[in-house]
Each structure stands twice: as structure tokens, then as C-alpha cells.
Design a protein around this motif. Structure first.
Motif, PDB file in Angstrom:
ATOM      1  N   LYS A 116       0.603  -1.596  -0.012  1.00 24.08           N
ATOM      2  CA  LYS A 116      -0.112   0.234  -0.116  1.00 24.08           C
ATOM      3  C   LYS A 116       1.154   0.882   0.176  1.00 24.08           C
ATOM      4  N   GLU A 117       1.858   0.921   0.717  1.00 26.52           N
ATOM      5  CA  GLU A 117       2.735   2.140   1.069  1.00 26.52           C
ATOM      6  C   GLU A 117       3.564   3.018  -0.742  1.00 26.52           C
ATOM      7  N   LEU A 118       3.434   1.190  -0.899  1.00 27.73           N
ATOM      8  CA  LEU A 118       3.848   1.671  -2.408  1.00 27.73           C
ATOM      9  C   LEU A 118       3.006   1.614  -3.764  1.00 27.73           C
ATOM     10  N   MET A 119       1.936   2.034  -3.497  1.00 21.36           N
ATOM     11  CA  MET A 119       0.925   2.164  -4.148  1.00 21.36           C
ATOM     12  C   MET A 119       1.238   3.646  -3.205  1.00 21.36           C
ATOM     13  N   HIS A 120       0.865   4.425  -2.725  1.00 22.02           N
ATOM     14  CA  HIS A 120       0.391   5.522  -2.529  1.00 22.02           C
ATOM     15  C   HIS A 120       2.104   6.561  -3.261  1.00 22.02           C
ATOM     16  N   MET A 121       2.960   5.729  -2.976  1.00 27.23           N
ATOM     17  CA  MET A 121       4.193   6.634  -4.117  1.00 27.23           C
ATOM     18  C   MET A 121       4.330   6.888  -4.953  1.00 27.23           C
ATOM     19  N   VAL A 122       3.115   6.081  -5.837  1.00 28.10           N
ATOM     20  CA  VAL A 122       3.302   5.804  -6.886  1.00 28.10           C
ATOM     21  C   VAL A 122       1.956   6.465  -7.379  1.00 28.10           C
ATOM     22  N   GLY A 123       1.358   7.293  -6.346  1.00 27.12           N
ATOM     23  CA  GLY A 123      -0.245   7.416  -6.874  1.00 27.12           C
ATOM     24  C   GLY A 123      -1.280   6.474  -7.274  1.00 27.12           C
ATOM     25  N   ILE A 124      -1.161   5.062  -6.905  1.00 27.85           N
ATOM     26  CA  ILE A 124      -2.579   4.852  -7.463  1.00 27.85           C
ATOM     27  C   ILE A 124      -2.954   4.197  -5.615  1.00 27.85           C
ATOM     28  N   ARG A 125      -4.149   4.309  -5.176  1.00 27.17           N
ATOM     29  CA  ARG A 125      -5.349   4.639  -4.691  1.00 27.17           C
ATOM     30  C   ARG A 125      -4.606   3.264  -3.346  1.00 27.17           C
ATOM     31  N   PRO A 126      -4.221   3.228  -2.136  1.00 26.30           N
ATOM     32  CA  PRO A 126      -4.268   1.727  -1.813  1.00 26.30           C
ATOM     33  C   PRO A 126      -5.904   0.822  -1.796  1.00 26.30           C
ATOM     34  N   GLU A 127      -6.734   1.562  -1.595  1.00 25.28           N
ATOM     35  CA  GLU A 127      -7.423   0.601  -1.906  1.00 25.28           C
ATOM     36  C   GLU A 127      -7.768  -0.298  -3.411  1.00 25.28           C
ATOM     37  N   LEU A 128      -7.289   0.509  -4.275  1.00 24.91           N
ATOM     38  CA  LEU A 128      -7.562  -0.678  -5.219  1.00 24.91           C
ATOM     39  C   LEU A 128      -6.757  -1.682  -5.560  1.00 24.91           C
ATOM     40  N   ILE A 129      -5.935  -1.770  -4.210  1.00 23.00           N
ATOM     41  CA  ILE A 129      -5.420  -3.351  -4.159  1.00 23.00           C
ATOM     42  C   ILE A 129      -5.505  -4.752  -5.136  1.00 23.00           C
ATOM     43  N   ASP A 130      -6.206  -5.119  -4.235  1.00 20.88           N
ATOM     44  CA  ASP A 130      -7.395  -5.667  -5.206  1.00 20.88           C
ATOM     45  C   ASP A 130      -8.276  -6.222  -6.661  1.00 20.88           C
ATOM     46  N   ARG A 131      -7.510  -5.240  -6.884  1.00 19.70           N
ATOM     47  CA  ARG A 131      -7.487  -4.902  -8.513  1.00 19.70           C
ATOM     48  C   ARG A 131      -6.422  -5.512 -10.049  1.00 19.70           C
ATOM     49  N   TYR A 132      -7.259  -6.076 -11.018  1.00 18.57           N
ATOM     50  CA  TYR A 132      -6.208  -6.353 -11.846  1.00 18.57           C
ATOM     51  C   TYR A 132      -5.885  -4.932 -12.786  1.00 18.57           C
ATOM     52  N   PRO A 133      -4.797  -5.529 -13.576  1.00 21.58           N
ATOM     53  CA  PRO A 133      -4.433  -5.273 -14.355  1.00 21.58           C
ATOM     54  C   PRO A 133      -5.111  -3.981 -15.175  1.00 21.58           C
ATOM     55  N   HIS A 134      -6.385  -4.921 -16.222  1.00 18.47           N
ATOM     56  CA  HIS A 134      -6.692  -4.339 -17.413  1.00 18.47           C
ATOM     57  C   HIS A 134      -8.132  -3.375 -16.649  1.00 18.47           C
ATOM     58  N   GLY A 161      -1.236   4.782 -17.976  1.00 19.23           N
ATOM     59  CA  GLY A 161      -0.638   5.260 -17.398  1.00 19.23           C
ATOM     60  C   GLY A 161      -0.514   4.903 -15.563  1.00 19.23           C
ATOM     61  N   GLN A 162      -1.970   4.395 -15.159  1.00 19.36           N
ATOM     62  CA  GLN A 162      -1.930   3.811 -14.245  1.00 19.36           C
ATOM     63  C   GLN A 162      -1.187   2.764 -14.202  1.00 19.36           C
ATOM     64  N   ARG A 163      -0.973   1.629 -15.207  1.00 21.72           N
ATOM     65  CA  ARG A 163      -0.628   0.032 -15.489  1.00 21.72           C
ATOM     66  C   ARG A 163       0.714   0.516 -15.080  1.00 21.72           C
ATOM     67  N   GLN A 164       1.443   1.433 -15.752  1.00 20.26           N
ATOM     68  CA  GLN A 164       2.632   2.141 -15.822  1.00 20.26           C
ATOM     69  C   GLN A 164       3.502   2.878 -14.478  1.00 20.26           C
ATOM     70  N   ARG A 165       2.332   3.331 -14.133  1.00 22.64           N
ATOM     71  CA  ARG A 165       3.033   3.440 -12.324  1.00 22.64           C
ATOM     72  C   ARG A 165       3.021   2.251 -11.082  1.00 22.64           C
ATOM     73  N   ILE A 166       2.235   0.865 -11.385  1.00 22.43           N
ATOM     74  CA  ILE A 166       2.332   0.345 -11.124  1.00 22.43           C
ATOM     75  C   ILE A 166       3.301  -0.977 -11.313  1.00 22.43           C
ATOM     76  N   GLY A 167       3.696  -0.685 -12.553  1.00 24.45           N
ATOM     77  CA  GLY A 167       5.192  -1.063 -12.794  1.00 24.45           C
ATOM     78  C   GLY A 167       5.891  -0.338 -12.419  1.00 24.45           C
ATOM     79  N   ILE A 168       6.266   0.927 -12.140  1.00 26.92           N
ATOM     80  CA  ILE A 168       7.238   1.258 -11.063  1.00 26.92           C
ATOM     81  C   ILE A 168       7.590   0.762  -9.633  1.00 26.92           C
ATOM     82  N   ALA A 169       5.978   0.540  -9.634  1.00 28.08           N
ATOM     83  CA  ALA A 169       5.776   0.061  -7.486  1.00 28.08           C
ATOM     84  C   ALA A 169       6.743  -0.861  -7.855  1.00 28.08           C
TER      85      ALA A 169
END
Ligand code: SF4
Length: 297
Positions: A110-128, A133-141
């Protein structure tokens, strides 16, 4: 055997962004992968933090991979569509047993998600369920999970809409400052490279043409190929278009059978006899390194 890259010597300084630029097939991605030993060099050495990692065993490399990570070009292809964000970011944490238990792992994800600007409550979502841009943020996290020192960014924004590109570039800059990261940035986009880089290394057909500080290279390229690349950036100024046409001579030579001497000579309007007979060595010119018999003044 075709050498995608040969006779290349390159240093990356701590905390900087060094960009590798050149047309597709120039060997920049190969060089980036070679630095991570994802492609083994047939000769030469790779040093990381003062240690020669060229002959490191697999288990020694696992320790190195904690410190060197990669961000890929295509966030659509690089994330497993069957994995949730939790698993995508959590995988390196679990593989390297970084966290003490499930709770700590979840907290770190969740901390990593926050760092890259993705809301931590989306932790159980799938890439699609995310935008490009959000997917690239996940790649960065995911790349940040193990606190790396060096990140190889292989065309990290070229699959994204222009409007999203600057957001991701700004994120990379912010993260670099915050965590003292070093980037090896691979790109064919001269605009992006200008924005993100401290230094630029220009490659042509597996060879380095020129290395130097970004502002200086863009202001005054010394290698004819660097000038060609910069002039090939879309520009509506008719004077610049005309200049560009003057330098665009000859076919792109083949890497299988490169020209003798300087590999750029069949396209270079400044080529002399020596360019056919002798490969130019890379040499220091002021703060710049240039491989050309007749560097531009
Ligand atoms: Fe052109 Fe010769 Fe320089 Fe090669 S060495 S870039 S052919 S001038």
C-alpha cells in the motif's frame, strides 16, 4: 555472429539519469539488458557499485537484482493480467522475503501504491481495470519494491499517450529525488530524453557516437549523427527542414554487414577517406566524448 553492441564503454554516475538514444536497432536496449546481465556479453566486464558482476553466480546475481530493477516499455504486456496489484507488487517482496508477515507485506504494498499515485484501496484490482498510465505506475511500484539503487527504464513512456507521458516522467523525477535513484533511460524520443536526462549517450549501429551533458549536446552536437537525430525531431521551421535534408544521405547500413571504418560514413555528409579506412576511437573533447574523425565545430 552479429554483435548488436561492440567495443562500448560506459559509466553511470550515482544519482544521475543517463539516457541511451538512437534509432531502433542501434543496440540501446541490448546494452541496457546487458548491464543487468539479462543478455550475457561475449567479452568485457560489468561493474556495479565497484564490484565486477560479470562472473557472478546466479545466487550472487539475485542479490544484485535487489539493487537493479527495470521498468518496461509496455505496461500492457509487462504485467500478468491474471495477477492482482497486491500480487504484482508483492511478488518481489515475497521472493526476497523482505517483510516479516502478511500484514507487513500488505502495508508495504500500500505504501508503494501511494508513492506512485495509485489509491491503496485498489489493491485487489487487476491490470485491465487500470488505464495505461496507471499500469505503468504499478510497474514502477513493482520496480521500487526492493529499494533499488539503479533502475533501467526501457522506453517507459513510449506506449503512453503524450498527455500521460509527462505525468510519468514527473513521477520518475520525483522518485529519483526522494530515493536518490540512478536511472539508465533508454529512449528514441529526443523530446523525452531532453526533459529527463542529465547526460546523453548517442548510439548508432551498436557503437557509441557521443556522450555528454544533455544541455551541451542539444545545444551543440559534435557528432554528425547526433546532429542528424536532433534535426530529425519534427519541426515546422522550413529552414531547419532544409538543413535536415542535407544530412540525410545514404541508406541505413545493416548491422550484419556494417560499413568499414566509421559505421555512420554511408550517411554522413562530412565523411573523408579516413572514415572508410579507420574506425574512429572515442576521445575526450572538453567535457564530451566523441567518436568521429571530423567532429563538428
Ligand atoms: Fe562522419 Fe567520418 Fe565522423 Fe564518421 S568519422 S561521423 S563518417 S566525419
Amino acid at each position: 555472429m552479429v554483435h548488436a553492441v561492440s567495443g562500448v564503454s560506459l559509466e553511470i554516475y550515482k544519482g544521475e539519469t543517463l539516457s541511451l538514444v538512437g534509432e531502433s536497432g542501434c543496440g540501446k536496449s541490448t546494452l541496457g539488458r546487458m548491464m543487468m546481465r539479462l543478455i550475457e556479453p561475449t567479452e568485457g566486464q560489468i561493474f556495479f557499485e565497484g564490484k565486477d558482476i560479470t562472473a557472478f553466480s546466479e545466487s550472487q546475481m539475485i542479490q544484485v537484482y535487489k539493487k537493479i530493477q527495470m521498468i518496461f516499455q509496455d505496461p500492457y504486456a509487462s504485467l500478468d493480467p491474471r495477477m492482482k496489484v497486491r500480487d504484482l507488487i508483492g511478488e518481489p517482496l515475497l521472493t526476497h522475503r523482505v517483510c516479516a508477515g502478511k500484514e507487513e507485506t500488505d502495508q508495504r504494498i500500500k505504501e508503494l501504491m501511494h508513492m506512485v499515485g495509485i489509491r491503496p484501496e485498489l489493491i485487489d484490482r487487476y491490470p485491465h481495470q487500470f488505464s495505461g498510465g496507471q499500469r505503468q505506475r504499478i510497474g514502477i511500484a513493482r520496480a521500487l519494491a526492493l529499494n533499488p539503487r539503479l533502475i533501467v527504464c526501457d522506453e517507459p513512456v513510449s506506449a503512453l499517450d503524450v498527455s500521460i507521458q509527462s505525468q510519468i516522467l514527473n513521477l520518475l523525477k520525483d522518485l529519483q529525488q526522494e530515493f536518490d535513484l540512478t536511472y539508465l533511460f533508454i529512449s528514441h524520443d529526443l523530446g523525452v530524453v531532453h526533459y529527463i536526462s542529465d547526460r546523453v549517450c548517442v548510439m548508432f549501429l551498436g557503437k557509441i557516437c557521443e556522450i555528454g551533458e544533455t544541455g551541451e549536446i542539444y545545444e551543440k552536437p559534435l557528432h554528425p549523427y547526433t546532429r542528424f537525430l536532433l534535426q530529425a525531431v519534427p519541426d515546422m521551421d522550413p529552414e531547419k527542414v532544409q538543413k535536415r535534408e542535407q544530412i540525410l544521405t545514404g541508406e541505413i547500413p545493416s548491422a550484419v554487414n556494417p560499413p568499414s571504418g566509421c559505421r555512420f560514413r554511408t550517411r554522413c555528409p562530412y565523411a573523408g577517406d579516413i572514415c572508410r579506412d579507420k574506425e574512429p576511437e572515442i576521445r575526450q573533447l572538453g567535457d564530451r566524448k566523441v567518436a568521429c574523425h571530423f567532429p563538428l565545430g
